[in-house]
Design a protein around this motif. Structure first.
Motif, PDB file in Angstrom:
ATOM      1  N   VAL A 147       0.820  -1.218   0.000  1.00 46.41           N
ATOM      2  CA  VAL A 147       0.000   0.000   0.000  1.00 46.41           C
ATOM      3  C   VAL A 147       0.854   1.268   0.000  1.00 46.41           C
ATOM      4  O   VAL A 147       0.584   2.208  -0.762  1.00 46.41           O
ATOM      5  CB  VAL A 147      -0.945   0.010   1.221  1.00 46.41           C
ATOM      6  N   ALA A 148       1.877   1.319   0.842  1.00 39.63           N
ATOM      7  CA  ALA A 148       2.672   2.544   0.955  1.00 39.63           C
ATOM      8  C   ALA A 148       3.337   2.887  -0.369  1.00 39.63           C
ATOM      9  O   ALA A 148       3.326   4.048  -0.805  1.00 39.63           O
ATOM     10  CB  ALA A 148       3.731   2.389   2.056  1.00 39.63           C
ATOM     11  N   HIS A 149       3.927   1.896  -1.016  1.00 36.96           N
ATOM     12  CA  HIS A 149       4.600   2.164  -2.285  1.00 36.96           C
ATOM     13  C   HIS A 149       3.602   2.545  -3.382  1.00 36.96           C
ATOM     14  O   HIS A 149       3.860   3.457  -4.172  1.00 36.96           O
ATOM     15  CB  HIS A 149       5.427   0.952  -2.714  1.00 36.96           C
ATOM     16  N   ALA A 150       2.469   1.863  -3.416  1.00 33.08           N
ATOM     17  CA  ALA A 150       1.466   2.190  -4.433  1.00 33.08           C
ATOM     18  C   ALA A 150       0.988   3.631  -4.286  1.00 33.08           C
ATOM     19  O   ALA A 150       0.842   4.361  -5.281  1.00 33.08           O
ATOM     20  CB  ALA A 150       0.288   1.225  -4.322  1.00 33.08           C
ATOM     21  N   MET A 151       0.764   4.064  -3.054  1.00 35.57           N
ATOM     22  CA  MET A 151       0.297   5.429  -2.830  1.00 35.57           C
ATOM     23  C   MET A 151       1.405   6.441  -3.030  1.00 35.57           C
ATOM     24  O   MET A 151       1.172   7.544  -3.535  1.00 35.57           O
ATOM     25  CB  MET A 151      -0.301   5.549  -1.432  1.00 35.57           C
ATOM     26  N   SER A 152       2.623   6.084  -2.638  1.00 34.85           N
ATOM     27  CA  SER A 152       3.739   7.012  -2.776  1.00 34.85           C
ATOM     28  C   SER A 152       4.062   7.302  -4.242  1.00 34.85           C
ATOM     29  O   SER A 152       4.506   8.384  -4.600  1.00 34.85           O
ATOM     30  CB  SER A 152       4.939   6.458  -2.020  1.00 34.85           C
ATOM     31  N   TYR A 153       3.793   6.312  -5.125  1.00 37.57           N
ATOM     32  CA  TYR A 153       3.988   6.546  -6.565  1.00 37.57           C
ATOM     33  C   TYR A 153       3.058   7.661  -7.049  1.00 37.57           C
ATOM     34  O   TYR A 153       3.424   8.455  -7.910  1.00 37.57           O
ATOM     35  CB  TYR A 153       3.709   5.262  -7.354  1.00 37.57           C
ATOM     36  N   GLY A 154       1.843   7.711  -6.487  1.00 36.21           N
ATOM     37  CA  GLY A 154       0.920   8.789  -6.846  1.00 36.21           C
ATOM     38  C   GLY A 154       1.441  10.143  -6.422  1.00 36.21           C
ATOM     39  O   GLY A 154       1.377  11.122  -7.181  1.00 36.21           O
ATOM     40  N   LEU A 155       1.980  10.223  -5.206  1.00 33.15           N
ATOM     41  CA  LEU A 155       2.575  11.481  -4.725  1.00 33.15           C
ATOM     42  C   LEU A 155       3.736  11.914  -5.615  1.00 33.15           C
ATOM     43  O   LEU A 155       3.875  13.092  -5.948  1.00 33.15           O
ATOM     44  CB  LEU A 155       3.081  11.316  -3.292  1.00 33.15           C
ATOM     45  N   PHE A 182       3.137   5.972   4.880  1.00 33.17           N
ATOM     46  CA  PHE A 182       3.132   4.880   5.861  1.00 33.17           C
ATOM     47  C   PHE A 182       2.660   5.348   7.232  1.00 33.17           C
ATOM     48  O   PHE A 182       2.050   4.577   7.985  1.00 33.17           O
ATOM     49  CB  PHE A 182       4.533   4.278   5.958  1.00 33.17           C
ATOM     50  N   ASP A 183       2.899   6.607   7.532  1.00 34.92           N
ATOM     51  CA  ASP A 183       2.493   7.190   8.815  1.00 34.92           C
ATOM     52  C   ASP A 183       0.987   7.103   9.035  1.00 34.92           C
ATOM     53  O   ASP A 183       0.513   7.236  10.163  1.00 34.92           O
ATOM     54  CB  ASP A 183       2.963   8.647   8.859  1.00 34.92           C
ATOM     55  N   HIS A 184       0.215   6.875   7.953  1.00 35.00           N
ATOM     56  CA  HIS A 184      -1.249   6.857   8.035  1.00 35.00           C
ATOM     57  C   HIS A 184      -1.852   5.483   7.726  1.00 35.00           C
ATOM     58  O   HIS A 184      -3.059   5.392   7.470  1.00 35.00           O
ATOM     59  CB  HIS A 184      -1.839   7.881   7.056  1.00 35.00           C
ATOM     60  N   LEU A 185      -1.041   4.439   7.767  1.00 35.29           N
ATOM     61  CA  LEU A 185      -1.518   3.127   7.311  1.00 35.29           C
ATOM     62  C   LEU A 185      -1.717   2.125   8.447  1.00 35.29           C
ATOM     63  O   LEU A 185      -1.535   0.920   8.270  1.00 35.29           O
ATOM     64  CB  LEU A 185      -0.558   2.556   6.264  1.00 35.29           C
ATOM     65  N   GLU A 186      -2.117   2.619   9.618  1.00 39.10           N
ATOM     66  CA  GLU A 186      -2.372   1.706  10.746  1.00 39.10           C
ATOM     67  C   GLU A 186      -3.401   0.629  10.406  1.00 39.10           C
ATOM     68  O   GLU A 186      -3.307  -0.499  10.906  1.00 39.10           O
ATOM     69  CB  GLU A 186      -2.874   2.484  11.969  1.00 39.10           C
ATOM     70  N   VAL A 231       3.414   0.196  11.589  1.00 41.75           N
ATOM     71  CA  VAL A 231       3.289   1.651  11.728  1.00 41.75           C
ATOM     72  C   VAL A 231       3.647   2.077  13.150  1.00 41.75           C
ATOM     73  O   VAL A 231       4.306   3.109  13.354  1.00 41.75           O
ATOM     74  CB  VAL A 231       1.866   2.114  11.352  1.00 41.75           C
ATOM     75  N   ALA A 232       3.255   1.284  14.142  1.00 37.67           N
ATOM     76  CA  ALA A 232       3.596   1.620  15.528  1.00 37.67           C
ATOM     77  C   ALA A 232       5.113   1.657  15.718  1.00 37.67           C
ATOM     78  O   ALA A 232       5.655   2.573  16.357  1.00 37.67           O
ATOM     79  CB  ALA A 232       2.975   0.600  16.480  1.00 37.67           C
ATOM     80  N   LEU A 233       5.808   0.694  15.131  1.00 39.20           N
ATOM     81  CA  LEU A 233       7.263   0.657  15.230  1.00 39.20           C
ATOM     82  C   LEU A 233       7.891   1.818  14.456  1.00 39.20           C
ATOM     83  O   LEU A 233       8.869   2.427  14.904  1.00 39.20           O
ATOM     84  CB  LEU A 233       7.783  -0.678  14.689  1.00 39.20           C
ATOM     85  N   PHE A 234       7.307   2.141  13.314  1.00 34.97           N
ATOM     86  CA  PHE A 234       7.785   3.284  12.516  1.00 34.97           C
ATOM     87  C   PHE A 234       7.678   4.575  13.320  1.00 34.97           C
ATOM     88  O   PHE A 234       8.607   5.396  13.334  1.00 34.97           O
ATOM     89  CB  PHE A 234       6.957   3.392  11.233  1.00 34.97           C
TER      90      PHE A 234
END
Length: 353
Positions: free
Chosen positions: A253-261, A277-281, A288-291
């Motif tokens: 999910v993070a990479h797929a969305m980051s490509y849009g950004l 990733f900060d919003h993908l809990e 995400v908690a560890l991040f």
């Protein structure tokens, strides 16, 4: 897989010996694509031994690599050389490594780089190419893709001809990386691990690499007793193992969305992954908690509100780019991912950023 790897502090000094047997003729130069931040950095540039018609081309990494940039570099190389080069050597971060892979491919394949964005579209083997990372985390040194922003999409040239023929892993080359960049790029590796280990494409091969990379990331970003040298060594190994994990599975999910950004806003890959990733809990609660713990430990402040003033049309462009990366979504959410990640839900996620 990359067939030849050399690792160790100071191993960059062996580059001349590595390349010598690969020279095709005195008229077939080695072309070095080097991040222009090293233009006045003798620590790297003075150790590049040029012979015959070898050339260094300094390239800016301020923006994500583009298909048009690849085409321009290929044309420049063709015009400056008498024969096809003996090899392309990329020295820098993920941008430079991806450019080196793409240029090596396009020197032996007709058309434009945009024609090869996708999976297994490359017909002819690339020329000999070498990757030398100067920052750790992207996994570009080991992956079978070269991520490029084209006129219509951001998508890699994914093929069996993409990986480097030789990689030189010298942790000393990462010693002057700024703290924020060190974190963002390191988190790219960490996010590779989380997305691979939680994906539906996971298998024993990718899992073994992903688990090793994840443990190394925890040591580097949450440990207390590592020296700077140990941290550099371990993060370089984490990058390699994290890259290997996604080679045999996929990101999510993070990479797929980051490509849009990146496509719409030009957001650099590492920081883009962190912002998303900060919003993908909902999808990666433990990861995400560890991040967030890593972010707090290293006092990293992520940009906020980057999507706040975007029009619906602009948001739709990002959504379209993101949803086009179907293997990433299938890995993250399974074969019925379209029922989970609708355009409406994706827009809501982007609006949080």
């Amino acid at each position: 897989m990359v067939p030849r790897i050399i690792f160790g502090r100071g191993s960059f000094n062996q580059l001349g010996d590595i390349l010598a047997p690969k020279r095709l003729s005195i008229n077939a130069p080695f072309i070095y694509l080097v991040d222009d931040v090293f233009k006045s950095n003798a620590f790297i540039t003075s150790r590049i031994a040029l012979s015959y018609d070898d050339k260094i081309i300094y390239v800016s990494s301020e923006e994500e690599p583009k298909t048009s940039q690849v085409d321009n570099l290929v044309e420049e190389i063709i015009l400056m050389t008498k024969e096809r080069p003996s090899g392309i050597i990329g020295i820098g971060g993920g941008t430079m490594l991806d450019l080196a892979k793409a240029v090596a491919i396009m020197l032996t394949n007709e058309g434009e780089a945009k024609d090869y964005q996708g999976w297994d579209l490359v017909k002819n083997p690339a020329i000999y190419h070498v990757g030398i990372p100067t920052i750790s985390g992207t996994g570009a040194e080991v992956s079978r893709t070269t991520v490029l922003t084209g006129p219509d999409k951001k998508l890699g040239i994914n093929s069996d001809y993409t990986p480097f023929d030789q990689v030189v892993l010298d942790p000393e080359l990462t010693k002057n990386v700024p703290k924020d960049q060190w974190f963002y790029t390191g988190m790219d590796c960490y996010i590779h691990c989380i997305e691979s280990l939680n994906g539906t494409y996971l298998n024993a091969f990718s899992q073994s690499y992903g688990e090793m990379a994840l443990e190394l990331c925890k040591e580097v970003f949450l440990g207390e007793k590592l020296s700077i040298k140990e941290s550099q060594d371990k993060l370089m190994m984490a990058s390699w193992h994290g890259g290997m994990s996604i080679v045999y599975s996929q990101v999510g999910v993070a990479h797929a969305m980051s490509y849009g950004l990146s496509y719409l806003l030009g957001t650099k890959h590492g920081i883009g992954n962190c912002i998303v990733f900060d919003h993908l809990e909902e999808f990666y609660p433990e990861g995400v908690a560890l991040f967030k713990a890593m972010k707090e430990k290293h006092d990293i402040q992520l940009p906020k509100g980057i999507c706040a003033n975007l029009s619906d049309q602009e948001l739709d462009v990002m959504i379209s780019i993101s949803l086009s990366l179907e293997p990433l979504w299938e890995n993250a959410l399974g074969k019925n991912w379209k029922k989970v990640m609708t355009p409406k839900k994706l827009k809501e996620l982007y609006k949080k950023m």
